[in-house]
Design a protein around this motif. Structure first.
Motif, PDB file in Angstrom:
ATOM      1  N   CYS A 298     -39.887  33.716  -1.781  1.00 20.81           N
ATOM      2  CA  CYS A 298     -38.581  33.047  -1.789  1.00 20.81           C
ATOM      3  C   CYS A 298     -38.568  31.992  -2.900  1.00 20.81           C
ATOM      4  O   CYS A 298     -39.365  31.060  -2.884  1.00 20.81           O
ATOM      5  N   PRO A 299     -37.673  32.114  -3.872  1.00 22.75           N
ATOM      6  CA  PRO A 299     -37.700  31.184  -5.003  1.00 22.75           C
ATOM      7  C   PRO A 299     -37.261  29.766  -4.640  1.00 22.75           C
ATOM      8  O   PRO A 299     -37.510  28.831  -5.404  1.00 22.75           O
ATOM      9  N   SER A 300     -36.612  29.601  -3.495  1.00 22.50           N
ATOM     10  CA  SER A 300     -36.135  28.262  -3.135  1.00 22.50           C
ATOM     11  C   SER A 300     -37.017  27.585  -2.102  1.00 22.50           C
ATOM     12  O   SER A 300     -36.763  26.435  -1.737  1.00 22.50           O
ATOM     13  N   ILE A 303     -37.926  29.712   3.204  1.00 27.24           N
ATOM     14  CA  ILE A 303     -38.526  30.405   4.348  1.00 27.24           C
ATOM     15  C   ILE A 303     -39.873  29.775   4.680  1.00 27.24           C
ATOM     16  O   ILE A 303     -40.714  29.571   3.788  1.00 27.24           O
ATOM     17  N   CYS A 324     -31.605  27.706   0.398  1.00 25.30           N
ATOM     18  CA  CYS A 324     -31.241  29.078   0.038  1.00 25.30           C
ATOM     19  C   CYS A 324     -29.917  29.101  -0.721  1.00 25.30           C
ATOM     20  O   CYS A 324     -29.816  29.647  -1.821  1.00 25.30           O
ATOM     21  N   TRP A 328     -28.616  30.047  -4.702  1.00 27.10           N
ATOM     22  CA  TRP A 328     -27.528  30.948  -5.122  1.00 27.10           C
ATOM     23  C   TRP A 328     -26.604  30.218  -6.106  1.00 27.10           C
ATOM     24  O   TRP A 328     -26.159  30.791  -7.092  1.00 27.10           O
ATOM     25  N   CYS A 335     -28.623  36.062  -3.492  1.00 28.28           N
ATOM     26  CA  CYS A 335     -30.032  36.454  -3.602  1.00 28.28           C
ATOM     27  C   CYS A 335     -30.396  37.307  -2.384  1.00 28.28           C
ATOM     28  O   CYS A 335     -29.911  37.064  -1.281  1.00 28.28           O
ATOM     29  N   CYS A 338     -35.769  38.146  -0.236  1.00 26.32           N
ATOM     30  CA  CYS A 338     -36.500  38.228   1.037  1.00 26.32           C
ATOM     31  C   CYS A 338     -36.235  39.558   1.741  1.00 26.32           C
ATOM     32  O   CYS A 338     -37.127  40.111   2.392  1.00 26.32           O
TER      33      CYS A 338
END
Ligand code: SF4
Ligand code: SF4
Length: 403
Positions: A298-300, A303, A324, A328, A335, A338
């Motif tokens: 997860c790039p942010s 999770i 999240c 976006w 996105c 995940c």
């Protein structure tokens, strides 16, 4: 099938106020009575909500730095379902005469009806009051009365949730949970306009099918209400878990044995007598404790890679929806990383069905299956190329150009 869902409860499950969802908060119009009141009561949310709002405002209104092709996709997929959200679309008065079927027969017909319209999985469960929103929170479509015969004919008697902030009471005993597959070739592109396209396409389909199914049931003489992207009264995720679509997973979505994490949900609630399916145990609680693929990719950082915590009476992996959605906003696109990286998100092939059967039935092999998935498909997310027809040649783009 198992007797009760696999998530643990730790006490009373309190109902959730839809006004607290990130999607309601991002839609608050600055200076409106709703926004002013919400941030008077939740002053610590004001800054992050203003940042969340930028994403949706750019999608709806465009602007200098907005990818016009992505906005066109948004216009195509996300605006028409708003018409399907009007009171007379999602709800209405049932026919006075009834067709009566036995419960099993009625369930079978309802499922076949939904499959024929494009649903990928349909399960039926009880509607627990815990999963009914306490108050309406989506953006106020319904300030005005809509009178546009023959379909937009005002507000049906007993309609729930006409205005932002309305208290919700929904007494339908049964929920039909409907799952719609997303194409992995599109969602595996990362955070791109191909994901915008696919997520929007599936949401639009799910809105139409849920409205059609609810209208079908009402025309058979029973009460029925569609809940879709633009107009929910219920939380579709726990409703789907109760109905047996799949299990609540680390990523915050339902993960299904046949669809993985790569699908979207809609719900129809009803008083039509239907035979219920039941919750399932496919081993996700254990599998997710051994697999962090969604969290590590997860790039942010939205999770959790840690333990479950208690959230309103349920022990679960808590996701950070603000992180999240801000991601976006940063990329300019939806996105689905995940959903794409989850080892359960695989094509409907014999081999993958066999691996899924092992994952369900042989717990001690799950760690090896996670490792095997990393070896075969890569531990790190590798974005697929977006289709040529969704690329911009010589046009203004934002985010990763050419993708
Ligand atoms: S959609 Fe993207 S940013 Fe949001 S939780 Fe999933 S991987 Fe993370
Ligand atoms: S990627 Fe792994 S940890 Fe995340 S939901 Fe799927 S199985 Fe669970």
């Amino acid at each position: 099938m198992v007797e009760k869902p696999t998530f643990e409860t730790t006490g009373e499950i309190t109902r959730f106020d839809e006004r607290d969802t990130v999607f309601s908060r991002e839609a608050l119009v600055s200076g409106s009575p709703e926004e002013t009141e919400y941030h008077r009561l939740n002053p610590d949310m004001a800054d992050v909500d203003a940042r969340l709002a930028r994403f949706i405002v750019s999608k709806m209104e465009g602007g200098e730095d907005v990818d016009q092709l992505a906005r066109a996709v948004y216009e195509s997929h996300f605006i028409p379902p708003a018409a399907l959200a009007l009171p007379g679309m999602v709800d209405g008065t049932p026919e006075s005469s009834r067709i009566e079927w036995d419960r099993e027969g009625a369930s079978a017909r309802i499922k076949e009806f939904a499959y024929a319209l494009g649903a990928e999985d349909v399960r039926i469960g009880p509607l627990r009051q815990e999963w009914v929103y306490s108050h309406k929170g989506s953006r106020p479509f319904f300030r005005e009365e809509y009178v546009n015969p023959p379909y937009f004919s005002g507000t049906p008697e007993d309609y729930q949730g006409k205005l932002y902030g309305d208290a919700i009471e929904l007494d339908h005993p049964t929920a039909i949970s409907i799952a719609f597959r997303q194409e992995k070739e599109m969602t595996a592109t990362g955070s791109t306009r191909a994901v915008d396209f696919e997520v929007g396409r599936v949401y639009a389909l799910s809105a139409l099918v849920s409205v059609q199914l609810a209208r079908f049931i009402r025309a058979l003489g029973w009460r029925a209400r569609a809940h879709h992207l633009r107009n929910y009264l219920v939380l579709c995720v726990p409703v789907a878990v109760d109905a047996g679509i799949g299990e609540l997973a680390r990523c915050g979505y339902v993960v299904s044995r046949s669809l993985g994490a790569n699908f979207r949900l809609a719900t129809v609630t009803t008083d039509m007598p239907l035979a219920c399916d039941g919750p399932v145990d496919i081993g996700m609680q254990d599998f997710c404790s051994k697999c962090m693929k969604c969290a590590t990719n997860c790039p942010s950082g939205a999770i959790s890679d840690g333990e479950k915590i208690e959230v309103r009476g349920v022990r679960k992996w808590k996701i950070n929806p603000e992180a999240c959605l801000l991601y976006w906003g940063k990329t300019g696109y939806t996105c689905s990383i995940c959903q794409a990286v989850c080892p359960w998100t695989k094509p409907k092939k014999l081999l993958h069905r066999g691996v899924a059967a092992v994952a369900v039935n042989v717990p001690w092999l799950r760690r090896a299956l996670v490792l095997g998935d990393d070896i075969v498909y890569g531990a790190k997310f590798r974005p697929a190329h977006i289709p040529e027809w969704l690329r911009v040649a010589g046009g203004r783009t934002r985010g990763s150009s050419g993708r």
